[in-house]
Design an enzyme around this catalytic site. Structure first.
Site, PDB file in Angstrom:
ATOM      1  N   ASN A   2      90.497  65.700  87.595  1.00 47.86           N
ATOM      2  CA  ASN A   2      89.357  67.237  87.868  1.00 47.86           C
ATOM      3  C   ASN A   2      89.910  67.273  89.564  1.00 47.86           C
ATOM      4  O   ASN A   2      89.250  66.718  90.232  1.00 47.86           O
ATOM      5  CB  ASN A   2      87.745  66.661  87.455  1.00 47.86           C
ATOM      6  N   LYS A  38      89.079  69.589  92.126  1.00 49.11           N
ATOM      7  CA  LYS A  38      87.790  70.197  91.954  1.00 49.11           C
ATOM      8  C   LYS A  38      88.636  71.161  93.165  1.00 49.11           C
ATOM      9  O   LYS A  38      89.132  71.875  92.807  1.00 49.11           O
ATOM     10  CB  LYS A  38      87.026  69.360  92.116  1.00 49.11           C
ATOM     11  N   HIS A  88      80.221  70.708  84.118  1.00 49.77           N
ATOM     12  CA  HIS A  88      80.395  69.445  85.279  1.00 49.77           C
ATOM     13  C   HIS A  88      79.157  70.269  86.151  1.00 49.77           C
ATOM     14  O   HIS A  88      78.698  71.044  86.247  1.00 49.77           O
ATOM     15  CB  HIS A  88      81.586  69.625  85.885  1.00 49.77           C
ATOM     16  N   GLU A 109      78.094  69.220  89.301  1.00 51.38           N
ATOM     17  CA  GLU A 109      78.627  69.954  90.269  1.00 51.38           C
ATOM     18  C   GLU A 109      77.974  71.199  90.304  1.00 51.38           C
ATOM     19  O   GLU A 109      77.638  72.091  91.356  1.00 51.38           O
ATOM     20  CB  GLU A 109      79.943  69.553  91.244  1.00 51.38           C
ATOM     21  N   GLU A 153      78.905  61.821  82.171  1.00 52.57           N
ATOM     22  CA  GLU A 153      79.460  61.160  84.125  1.00 52.57           C
ATOM     23  C   GLU A 153      78.158  60.689  84.615  1.00 52.57           C
ATOM     24  O   GLU A 153      77.375  61.936  85.187  1.00 52.57           O
ATOM     25  CB  GLU A 153      80.428  62.436  84.641  1.00 52.57           C
ATOM     26  N   GLY A 196      81.693  60.295  93.030  1.00 56.29           N
ATOM     27  CA  GLY A 196      82.254  60.644  94.205  1.00 56.29           C
ATOM     28  C   GLY A 196      81.787  59.368  95.434  1.00 56.29           C
ATOM     29  O   GLY A 196      81.617  59.529  96.259  1.00 56.29           O
ATOM     30  N   SER A 256      83.911  57.659  89.721  1.00 52.91           N
ATOM     31  CA  SER A 256      84.356  56.321  90.856  1.00 52.91           C
ATOM     32  C   SER A 256      85.392  55.725  89.686  1.00 52.91           C
ATOM     33  O   SER A 256      85.023  54.462  89.812  1.00 52.91           O
ATOM     34  CB  SER A 256      83.521  55.713  90.861  1.00 52.91           C
TER      35      SER A 256
HETATM   36  C1  PEP Z   1      84.009  64.216  88.410  1.00 51.88           C
HETATM   37  O1  PEP Z   1      83.624  64.935  89.828  1.00 51.88           O
HETATM   38  O2  PEP Z   1      83.881  64.715  87.541  1.00 51.88           O
HETATM   39  C2  PEP Z   1      84.941  62.705  89.296  1.00 51.88           C
HETATM   40  C3  PEP Z   1      84.414  61.924  87.896  1.00 51.88           C
HETATM   41  O3  PEP Z   1      84.665  62.187  90.593  1.00 51.88           O
HETATM   42  P1  PEP Z   1      84.762  60.893  91.058  1.00 51.88           P
HETATM   43  O4  PEP Z   1      86.177  60.571  90.030  1.00 51.88           O
HETATM   44  O5  PEP Z   1      85.575  60.748  92.510  1.00 51.88           O
HETATM   45  O6  PEP Z   1      83.832  59.989  90.917  1.00 51.88           O
END
Ligand code: PEP
Length: 249
Positions: free
Chosen positions: A9, A11, A94, A96, A166, A172, A212
């Site tokens: 992703n 983003k 997602h 966000e 998630e 993040g 992460s």
């Molecule tokens: C995400 O935003 O779906 C995600 C998994 O981000 P990160 O790997 O940066 O934690």
């Protein structure tokens, strides 16, 4: 052999088409024929058409969609448009989007159903916040997100959905969920699917972990956590690290 699914992703990155093409080409030239994994890259909408993945095993996904087919919906993107650009997958719900754009479970459900109609595989994201977790509400929150997101989705369709757990606090943050803890949640998701559909369906669905994930911890989610794949944000923008992650599964 069942391939591990790795969803990248991007983003709202990188900031121009030249950089997007460089990033994609760097990853694609190494991973174009990777055998153990199925890699799906989800760039921002404007880059979908410049990423030519025709000759690659890498698949294309979008980061969102709208549920209507066409019409007066300023700023929205239909599933037909995504299909036309070669998308086989779409990320839906997602955190966000839920957080910054007030996307609700109801909207998530409409988008999942619309994607299924168009034969684009929905990557259904859900997860609890730090506050939910601290208050011991994780399972209640996930149950609600799952039940609402899956409203009126029939048995034969639910198998096509990719479930992405998630936890918001892990996204993040550099602090992933432990594989043991994530595995407890994976089993909980299967329990919900068993109750709503059946055990064979729960055994068939793909459940991914996201939050992460990096090249050092990816294996633990696949092996100890028994996830069928991972969703990767930050690391997917660093080609060398992302290639290492895919090779380390
Ligand atoms: C995400 O935003 O779906 C995600 C998994 O981000 P990160 O790997 O940066 O934690």
């Amino acid at each position: 052999m069942k391939k591990t699914l790795i969803i990248a992703n991007w983003k709202m990155n990188p900031s121009n088409t030249t950089q997007a093409k460089v990033l994609f080409d760097e990853v694609a030239k190494v991973l174009k024929d990777v055998k153990k994994a199925k890699v799906v890259i989800c760039p921002p909408f404007p880059y979908l058409s410049i990423i030519n993945n025709q000759l690659s095993l890498i698949k294309l996904g979008a980061q969102d969609c709208f549920w209507e087919e066409s019409g007066s919906f300023t700023g929205e993107i239909s599933l037909s448009m995504l299909k036309d650009l070669g998308c086989k997958y779409v990320i839906i719900g997602h955190s966000e989007r839920r957080q910054f754009l007030n996307e609700t479970d109801r909207m998530v459900n409409k988008k999942i159903k619309a994607a299924l109609i168009k034969n684009i595989r929905p990557i259904f994201c859900f997860g609890e916040s730090k506050k939910d977790k601290d208050q011991g509400k994780t399972q209640n929150v996930l149950k609600k997100q799952l039940e609402n997101g899956l409203r009126k989705i029939i048995k034969s369709d639910v198998k096509k959905i990719i479930f992405a757990y998630e936890p918001l606090w892990a996204i993040g943050s550099g602090k992933p969920c432990s594989p043991e803890e994530a595995n407890v949640i994976r089993l909980f998701i299967k329990k919900i699917i068993t109750q709503k559909y059946s055990r064979p369906i729960a055994n068939e669905i793909k459940i991914l972990y996201g939050g992460s994930v990096n090249s050092s911890n990816v294996k633990s989610f696949i092996q100890q956590g028994s996830f069928q794949g991972v969703l990767v944000g930050g690391v997917s923008l660093k080609p060398k690290e992302f290639i290492k992650l895919v090779k380390n599964i």
